[in-house]
Enzyme design. Sequence first.
Site, short mmCIF file in Angstrom:
data_model
loop_
_atom_site.label_atom_id
_atom_site.label_comp_id
_atom_site.label_asym_id
_atom_site.label_seq_id
_atom_site.Cartn_x
_atom_site.Cartn_y
_atom_site.Cartn_z
N GLU A 108 7.05 -15.37 -10.13
CA GLU A 108 6.36 -14.17 -9.65
C GLU A 108 5.95 -13.21 -10.77
O GLU A 108 4.98 -12.50 -10.62
CB GLU A 108 7.13 -13.45 -8.55
CG GLU A 108 8.38 -12.74 -8.95
CD GLU A 108 9.07 -12.06 -7.77
OE1 GLU A 108 8.40 -11.51 -6.90
OE2 GLU A 108 10.31 -12.07 -7.75
N GLU A 117 16.40 -18.80 -6.72
CA GLU A 117 16.09 -17.42 -7.12
C GLU A 117 15.55 -17.38 -8.55
O GLU A 117 14.61 -16.64 -8.84
CB GLU A 117 17.35 -16.55 -6.95
CG GLU A 117 17.24 -15.12 -7.41
CD GLU A 117 16.15 -14.29 -6.71
OE1 GLU A 117 15.51 -14.78 -5.77
OE2 GLU A 117 15.92 -13.17 -7.17
N CYS A 150 0.85 -1.19 0.00
CA CYS A 150 0.00 0.00 0.00
C CYS A 150 0.90 1.25 0.00
O CYS A 150 1.98 1.23 0.57
CB CYS A 150 -0.94 0.09 1.19
SG CYS A 150 -2.06 -1.28 1.36
N TRP A 170 -3.12 -2.57 -1.44
CA TRP A 170 -2.90 -4.01 -1.59
C TRP A 170 -3.76 -4.64 -0.53
O TRP A 170 -3.49 -4.51 0.66
CB TRP A 170 -1.42 -4.32 -1.37
CG TRP A 170 -1.03 -5.74 -1.64
CD1 TRP A 170 -0.64 -6.26 -2.83
CD2 TRP A 170 -0.96 -6.81 -0.68
NE1 TRP A 170 -0.35 -7.60 -2.69
CE2 TRP A 170 -0.53 -7.96 -1.38
CE3 TRP A 170 -1.22 -6.93 0.68
CZ2 TRP A 170 -0.36 -9.19 -0.76
CZ3 TRP A 170 -1.04 -8.15 1.30
CH2 TRP A 170 -0.62 -9.27 0.57
N LYS A 198 5.52 -4.58 -3.51
CA LYS A 198 6.96 -4.47 -3.39
C LYS A 198 7.45 -4.75 -1.98
O LYS A 198 8.47 -5.39 -1.77
CB LYS A 198 7.40 -3.07 -3.84
CG LYS A 198 8.91 -2.85 -3.80
CD LYS A 198 9.63 -3.75 -4.77
CE LYS A 198 11.12 -3.61 -4.72
NZ LYS A 198 11.78 -4.76 -5.36
N ARG A 221 3.93 -0.27 -4.78
CA ARG A 221 3.75 -0.81 -3.42
C ARG A 221 2.41 -1.53 -3.25
O ARG A 221 2.18 -2.18 -2.24
CB ARG A 221 3.83 0.33 -2.41
CG ARG A 221 5.19 0.99 -2.37
CD ARG A 221 5.20 2.05 -1.31
NE ARG A 221 5.11 1.47 0.00
CZ ARG A 221 6.12 1.27 0.82
NH1 ARG A 221 7.32 1.62 0.45
NH2 ARG A 221 5.95 0.74 2.00
N LYS A 254 11.94 -15.84 -9.54
CA LYS A 254 11.77 -14.76 -10.50
C LYS A 254 10.76 -15.15 -11.57
O LYS A 254 9.88 -14.38 -11.91
CB LYS A 254 13.10 -14.42 -11.21
CG LYS A 254 14.12 -13.64 -10.42
CD LYS A 254 13.77 -12.19 -10.21
CE LYS A 254 12.99 -11.97 -8.95
NZ LYS A 254 13.66 -11.99 -7.69
N ASN A 306 -1.95 2.23 6.02
CA ASN A 306 -1.17 1.04 5.65
C ASN A 306 -1.02 0.20 6.90
O ASN A 306 -0.76 0.75 7.97
CB ASN A 306 0.23 1.40 5.17
CG ASN A 306 0.23 2.04 3.80
OD1 ASN A 306 -0.81 2.11 3.15
ND2 ASN A 306 1.38 2.51 3.37
N GLY A 307 -1.09 -1.12 6.75
CA GLY A 307 -0.90 -1.99 7.92
C GLY A 307 -2.18 -2.74 8.25
O GLY A 307 -3.11 -2.78 7.44
N HIS A 358 15.25 -37.42 -5.72
CA HIS A 358 14.52 -37.88 -4.54
C HIS A 358 13.03 -37.59 -4.63
O HIS A 358 12.36 -37.53 -3.60
CB HIS A 358 15.14 -37.26 -3.29
CG HIS A 358 16.57 -37.67 -3.11
ND1 HIS A 358 16.94 -38.84 -2.52
CD2 HIS A 358 17.72 -37.07 -3.53
CE1 HIS A 358 18.27 -38.94 -2.54
NE2 HIS A 358 18.76 -37.87 -3.16
O1 M6R Z 1 12.32 -5.78 1.03
P1 M6R Z 1 12.80 -7.16 1.31
O2 M6R Z 1 14.10 -7.48 0.68
O3 M6R Z 1 12.81 -7.49 2.78
O4 M6R Z 1 11.71 -8.11 0.65
C1 M6R Z 1 11.73 -9.50 0.83
C2 M6R Z 1 10.81 -10.17 -0.16
O5 M6R Z 1 9.50 -9.78 0.05
C3 M6R Z 1 11.21 -9.86 -1.61
O6 M6R Z 1 12.53 -10.22 -1.87
C4 M6R Z 1 10.27 -10.61 -2.59
O7 M6R Z 1 10.48 -11.98 -2.49
C5 M6R Z 1 10.51 -10.12 -4.03
N1 M6R Z 1 9.26 -9.90 -4.68
C6 M6R Z 1 11.24 -11.09 -4.85
O8 M6R Z 1 11.46 -10.64 -6.14
#
Ligand code: M6R
Length: 617
Positions: A497, A490, A2, A79, A612, A27, A494, A105-106, A513
Amino acid sequence: MCGIVAYIGQKDAKPILLEGLKLLEYRGYDSAGVAVLTDAGVEVARAVGRVAVLEDKLEQQAKSGKAFAGTLGMAHTRWATHGGVTEINAHPHQDDQAGIAIVHNGIIENYAALRKLLEEKGHTFQTETDTEVLAMLIGELYAPSEGVDLEKAVQAALREVTGAYAIVVMCAQEPDVLVCARKGSPLIVGVGNGEYVVASDASAIVRHTTQAIPLDDYNVCRITREGFRTSDLQDEQVSPKVMQIEMDLEEIELGGFTHYMQKEIFEQPASMRNTLRGRIDHNEGKVVLGGVAGFAKELVKAKRVILTAQGTALHSAMIGEYLLEDLAKVPTECEYASEFRYRNPIIEDGTVVVAISQSGETADTLAALGEAKDRGALALGVVNAVGSTIARETDAGVYLRVGPEIGVASTKAFLGQVTVLTLISLFMGRRRFMSQVECEQLLTELERVPTKIESILAQADEIRKVTEKYVTKENWLFLGRGYNYPVAMEGALKLKEISYIHAEGMPAAEMKHGPIALITDGMPAVFIANRGAQYEKVISNIEEVRSRGGHVIAIATEGDDRIGNVAEDVIYVPDIPEPLSPLLTVVPLQLMAYYAAVARGHDVDKPRNLAKSVTVE
Ligand code: M6R
């Protein structure tokens, strides 16, 4: 998670709020809304979808004479947490009697109990949100004739709530006042000349002013055009800490790229040079880290390191575990912050806990940090956002210095995190067991990485073509060993997402396994098969996939002429010592995810259901 922006000053608030919302949209982007205090009172507009939808709606309303003209207002991009993604649930929310409007927010955790209480007092709710409960509560407590003005009503309401919040509140009865507050969710007050811009993120402030006050937990700030006052929930005055926002406007603009993620991938050579700048002393073969220098002794004597984070940052932590054990010879473990905080972890003397976070605001990571500190650990931060909560709550830390990361999919921050963890490992290793020559060799190699990344980025078009061959496949595997097992994780994260392709990342040996049962004819399997200690083992795993009909895309070392015999497609990266290899092997995976999402027509920077910065548990 948010975005909030609010304005009070001499200028027309609406365009400032809309511009701020666009900068904060990354955000959260389920719905958006704006409230402006006009001659007619508080005017509110809300819309489901992107800020552009809200903008269209406001244009239509302007044509029918509702101009939202005023110099005080607030806006929000959402969000969803409580309540579905509907116009009625979008912020700002209002109370039913005092003319209160609020953006939040929150999460208000005790909202159900408060709602029941307020309903018993006769309030009628329009929405399913926790935020409307807060608006009603402030309205209920607001009693200017008894000396309870907006500031005091906000303080009193916040004394009743549990949970996390960053809020901005306005009231039709106090047309020259904005009140904002925070606990557990970031909020910054930008201080201009006779004007103030409040936002959840400095990017919405920097166009207007670079002087800012990041609010601390339980701070309430009352703002008028003449000045501001900061207090706690008991109305005790608090001295504000003014900071300088260090952010160039170009850093938050697309600058010729189509997407922020693309820009951020291509920025990596420059961002990594920034991460390294001034931190290498070639004369001594040493790493210089001003941020942790005061704790050098504790680091050298550390008995154990725990790295904690979420998402992409957790993957960098997993690489950090290999680096710290390999280069600094310190027992290290790595754990999801969300698990660490609740599992009663054992922290003995000499334990260093490192919280890794791009935003510095991730709720789980912040809570894990609190747990570690309560148990007596030395708490370090590896954070990108300067002045963020994690940066402020840690005993010391090392900033990534990669600049603002706006694409929801983290790329340059990952590279920055792995770079900083390499520097910390060498900082400790050199002071513990490593010779000057050994350390110097790795430092020299580390400085060559940005140029090597440039040579990978030069192959972007080839990587796009390889990706497009497989982009219709709905299941992918990512496999690696040693340092490159977290890179496989990773790569899978990527891809899923932003392209919504199902992908699994795992150690290459683990495939046998169970997951090997998934391999079907033509299924893409991306192997990180660079030259290293386990190269031969990786080749065997490749053969196992091929013999079951899988199609192998290998990330291999330049000059490896054997790999082409076992892989359908090969993407080459320059040769590099193994501990530094993730800094190169991740780049083709970032590009593959990006091109897959583009080919599938997705909104790369705003993937569905994501935000984000995850400031809720
Ligand atoms: O701001 P942060 O690095 O703490 O965020 C952690 C995760 O939320 C963040 O890395 C998330 O997994 C990303 N969308 C990955 O691309």
